[in-house]
Design a protein around this motif. Structure first.
Motif, PDB file in Angstrom:
ATOM      1  N   PHE A   1      -5.491  11.904  -5.410  1.00 29.83           N
ATOM      2  CA  PHE A   1      -4.684  10.784  -5.884  1.00 29.83           C
ATOM      3  C   PHE A   1      -3.355  10.698  -5.144  1.00 29.83           C
ATOM      4  O   PHE A   1      -2.863   9.609  -4.860  1.00 29.83           O
ATOM      5  CB  PHE A   1      -4.469  10.873  -7.389  1.00 29.83           C
ATOM      6  N   LEU A   2      -2.769  11.839  -4.797  1.00 27.24           N
ATOM      7  CA  LEU A   2      -1.540  11.846  -4.017  1.00 27.24           C
ATOM      8  C   LEU A   2      -1.787  11.254  -2.630  1.00 27.24           C
ATOM      9  O   LEU A   2      -0.977  10.465  -2.129  1.00 27.24           O
ATOM     10  CB  LEU A   2      -0.995  13.269  -3.899  1.00 27.24           C
ATOM     11  N   TYR A   3      -2.903  11.609  -2.009  1.00 29.35           N
ATOM     12  CA  TYR A   3      -3.256  11.064  -0.705  1.00 29.35           C
ATOM     13  C   TYR A   3      -3.409   9.543  -0.771  1.00 29.35           C
ATOM     14  O   TYR A   3      -2.928   8.824   0.101  1.00 29.35           O
ATOM     15  CB  TYR A   3      -4.560  11.702  -0.216  1.00 29.35           C
ATOM     16  N   LYS A   4      -4.066   9.048  -1.835  1.00 28.61           N
ATOM     17  CA  LYS A   4      -4.240   7.607  -1.989  1.00 28.61           C
ATOM     18  C   LYS A   4      -2.891   6.911  -2.147  1.00 28.61           C
ATOM     19  O   LYS A   4      -2.672   5.831  -1.592  1.00 28.61           O
ATOM     20  CB  LYS A   4      -5.135   7.302  -3.199  1.00 28.61           C
ATOM     21  N   LYS A   5      -1.972   7.502  -2.906  1.00 33.78           N
ATOM     22  CA  LYS A   5      -0.648   6.908  -3.091  1.00 33.78           C
ATOM     23  C   LYS A   5       0.136   6.904  -1.783  1.00 33.78           C
ATOM     24  O   LYS A   5       0.835   5.943  -1.472  1.00 33.78           O
ATOM     25  CB  LYS A   5       0.141   7.661  -4.174  1.00 33.78           C
ATOM     26  N   VAL A   6       0.047   7.970  -1.005  1.00 30.36           N
ATOM     27  CA  VAL A   6       0.740   8.026   0.286  1.00 30.36           C
ATOM     28  C   VAL A   6       0.192   6.958   1.220  1.00 30.36           C
ATOM     29  O   VAL A   6       0.955   6.279   1.928  1.00 30.36           O
ATOM     30  CB  VAL A   6       0.629   9.437   0.906  1.00 30.36           C
TER      31      VAL A   6
ATOM     32  N   LEU B   1      -1.087   4.126   0.326  1.00 27.87           N
ATOM     33  CA  LEU B   1      -0.604   2.844  -0.182  1.00 27.87           C
ATOM     34  C   LEU B   1       0.846   2.608   0.249  1.00 27.87           C
ATOM     35  O   LEU B   1       1.191   1.505   0.690  1.00 27.87           O
ATOM     36  CB  LEU B   1      -0.713   2.805  -1.711  1.00 27.87           C
ATOM     37  N   VAL B   2       1.684   3.631   0.160  1.00 25.65           N
ATOM     38  CA  VAL B   2       3.081   3.498   0.580  1.00 25.65           C
ATOM     39  C   VAL B   2       3.153   3.240   2.084  1.00 25.65           C
ATOM     40  O   VAL B   2       3.931   2.391   2.538  1.00 25.65           O
ATOM     41  CB  VAL B   2       3.890   4.750   0.182  1.00 25.65           C
ATOM     42  N   ASN B   3       2.359   3.939   2.870  1.00 28.10           N
ATOM     43  CA  ASN B   3       2.340   3.713   4.323  1.00 28.10           C
ATOM     44  C   ASN B   3       1.928   2.289   4.642  1.00 28.10           C
ATOM     45  O   ASN B   3       2.498   1.656   5.543  1.00 28.10           O
ATOM     46  CB  ASN B   3       1.392   4.697   5.008  1.00 28.10           C
TER      47      ASN B   3
END
Length: 68
Positions: A33-38, A40-42
């Protein structure tokens, strides 16, 4: 006596193994989930930079021309 010790060790070994396995699964899910959020921010930052570049192309900043 030996049977009790054997049973005690087996029971606690299974509990510890289950706790470690559960922790690994929870940490893996958190990393996903952290990877998915990163990502999205990128993506949002990249889109912002593209909008800035497009705005700069449409309205170019004024330049000063020096004539001799």
């Amino acid at each position: 006596m030996e049977k009790n010790i054997n049973n005690y060790l087996r029971h606690h070994t299974l509990v510890i193994t289950f706790i470690i396995f559960s922790a690994i699964v929870i940490l893996s899910a958190g990393e996903y989930f952290l990877y998915k959020k990163v990502m999205l921010v990128n993506k949002m930052v990249s889109e912002g930079f593209m909008q800035i570049k497009e705005a700069a192309k449409i309205n170019p900043s004024p330049t000063i021309v020096l004539k001799k």
